[in-house]
Design an enzyme around this catalytic site. Structure first.
Site, PDB file in Angstrom:
ATOM      1  CG  ASP A  14     100.778  -0.157  39.476  1.00 38.14           C
ATOM      2  OD1 ASP A  14     101.162   0.438  38.458  1.00 38.14           O
ATOM      3  OD2 ASP A  14      99.682  -0.761  39.542  1.00 38.14           O
ATOM      4  CG  LEU A  15      98.389   5.866  39.169  1.00 38.08           C
ATOM      5  CD1 LEU A  15      98.428   6.780  40.386  1.00 38.08           C
ATOM      6  CD2 LEU A  15      98.490   6.706  37.892  1.00 38.08           C
ATOM      7  CG  ASP A  16      96.464   3.042  36.207  1.00 35.33           C
ATOM      8  OD1 ASP A  16      95.510   3.816  36.113  1.00 35.33           O
ATOM      9  OD2 ASP A  16      97.577   3.259  35.676  1.00 35.33           O
ATOM     10  CB  THR A  22      92.522   4.254  36.519  1.00 30.85           C
ATOM     11  OG1 THR A  22      93.615   3.394  36.782  1.00 30.85           O
ATOM     12  CG2 THR A  22      92.754   5.616  37.129  1.00 30.85           C
ATOM     13  CE  LYS A  50      92.262  -4.981  37.160  1.00 30.06           C
ATOM     14  NZ  LYS A  50      91.703  -5.605  38.366  1.00 30.06           N
ATOM     15  CB  SER A 119     102.575   4.143  36.766  1.00 25.18           C
ATOM     16  OG  SER A 119     101.496   4.054  35.872  1.00 25.18           O
ATOM     17  CB  ALA A 120     102.532   0.599  32.459  1.00 28.01           C
ATOM     18  CE  LYS A 150     104.700  -1.438  36.199  1.00 29.18           C
ATOM     19  NZ  LYS A 150     103.570  -0.948  37.019  1.00 29.18           N
ATOM     20  CD  GLU A 174     102.530  -3.505  39.689  1.00 30.91           C
ATOM     21  OE1 GLU A 174     101.365  -3.912  39.531  1.00 30.91           O
ATOM     22  OE2 GLU A 174     103.074  -2.709  38.911  1.00 30.91           O
ATOM     23  CG  ASP A 175      96.831  -3.496  40.224  1.00 32.48           C
ATOM     24  OD1 ASP A 175      97.858  -2.922  39.811  1.00 32.48           O
ATOM     25  OD2 ASP A 175      95.774  -3.552  39.577  1.00 32.48           O
TER      26      ASP A 175
HETATM   27  C1  G6P Z   1      98.421   0.863  33.722  1.00 31.29           C
HETATM   28  C2  G6P Z   1      97.066   0.179  33.602  1.00 31.29           C
HETATM   29  C3  G6P Z   1      96.883  -0.390  32.205  1.00 31.29           C
HETATM   30  C4  G6P Z   1      97.116   0.697  31.165  1.00 31.29           C
HETATM   31  C5  G6P Z   1      98.530   1.247  31.305  1.00 31.29           C
HETATM   32  C6  G6P Z   1      98.828   2.366  30.313  1.00 31.29           C
HETATM   33  O1  G6P Z   1      99.409  -0.088  33.794  1.00 31.29           O
HETATM   34  O2  G6P Z   1      96.948  -0.861  34.549  1.00 31.29           O
HETATM   35  O3  G6P Z   1      95.593  -0.916  32.090  1.00 31.29           O
HETATM   36  O4  G6P Z   1      96.923   0.185  29.858  1.00 31.29           O
HETATM   37  O5  G6P Z   1      98.691   1.755  32.628  1.00 31.29           O
HETATM   38  O6  G6P Z   1      98.045   3.479  30.633  1.00 31.29           O
HETATM   39  P1  G6P Z   1      97.898   4.784  29.745  1.00 31.29           P
HETATM   40  O7  G6P Z   1      97.271   5.783  30.683  1.00 31.29           O
HETATM   41  O8  G6P Z   1      99.276   5.206  29.317  1.00 31.29           O
HETATM   42  O9  G6P Z   1      97.054   4.445  28.573  1.00 31.29           O
HETATM   43 MG    MG Z   2      98.300  -1.516  38.321  1.00 25.25          MG
END
Ligand code: G6P
Ligand code: MG
Length: 222
Positions: A14-16, A22, A50, A119-120, A150, A174-175
């Protein structure tokens, strides 16, 4: 790549909250919108965001503030939030990569473990570029590639497919609770990064990558 040709189990990150923190920038942007609409938005409430898609986050935010939106307002507020978020991450660089992430990626890369991002976020690629980690990944699956958020396993299943791997052979870092559920729903091994109580559904949990030993990684990818 045929599944049988893989020597080691592929890893999906996962990224964030896993690679970069972030969440603080997402929080500032959502808080600004909430304040503009006349209500407060706390750091505790931000925890609910998250791993959650941008659209779903705005739905939750409007619920918190008991604000009704026309479809036009909804789209405008999503856009405004993203523009603010982008302005906060404009100067992001490699110094924002979380501790020992590069060490972990370097180890896996040296072992020729296939690596994917799952990542989402629709901003995943520009962020990876800013922190100079894009070249590490064999496959990138982000918010622009998926229809279902997710805890639906779609994002991780596409990542597995792109690496030519069977889902049950993949490992997910994943967090977010929703992300751990997504990994479990995909039949993958889930590694939680964060609080053990919050991420109790994960197969293993570590506070951060500094707690993950090379020996553990070695066993994991076999
Ligand atoms: C990640 C973060 C979420 C965020 C989502 C969409 O999953 O943990 O907090 O809402 O990405 O991010 P975006 O950059 O597309 O708004
Ligand atoms: Mg995350």
């Amino acid at each position: 790549m045929h599944p049988k040709t893989l020597k080691f189990k592929p890893c999906i990150f996962d990224l964030d909250g896993v690679i970069v923190d972030t969440a603080k920038y997402h929080y500032l942007a959502w808080k600004k919108l909430a304040n503009q609409l006349g209500f407060e938005f706390t750091k505790e409430q931000n925890e609910l965001f998250k791993g959650v898609s941008r659209k779903r986050c705005l739905e939750i935010l409007l619920d918190i503030g008991k604000v009704e939106a026309t479809p036009e307002q909804f789209d405008r507020w999503m856009m405004e939030k993203n523009e603010d978020y982008l302005s906060y991450i404009e100067d992001m660089d490699a110094s924002e990569i979380l501790p020992d992430v590069v060490k972990t990626l370097d180890y896996l890369k040296d072992e020729n473990v296939p690596l994917a991002l799952g990542s989402a976020s629709k901003n995943a690629k520009p962020i990876l570029e800013k922190v100079k980690l894009l070249p590490y990944f064999n496959a990138i699956v982000d918010g622009t590639d998926v229809a279902k958020a997710k805890p639906d396993p779609e994002v991780f299943l596409i990542a597995a497919q792109k690496m030519g791997a069977r889902p049950e052979n993949c490992i997910v870092f994943e967090d977010a609770v929703a992300g751990i559920e997504a990994a479990n729903n995909a039949g993958m091994t889930s590694i939680g990064i964060g609080d053990a109580k919050t991420l109790s559904e994960a197969n293993h949990v570590f506070k951060d990558f500094t707690e993950i030993s090379t020996e553990f990684l070695e066993g994991l990818i076999q």
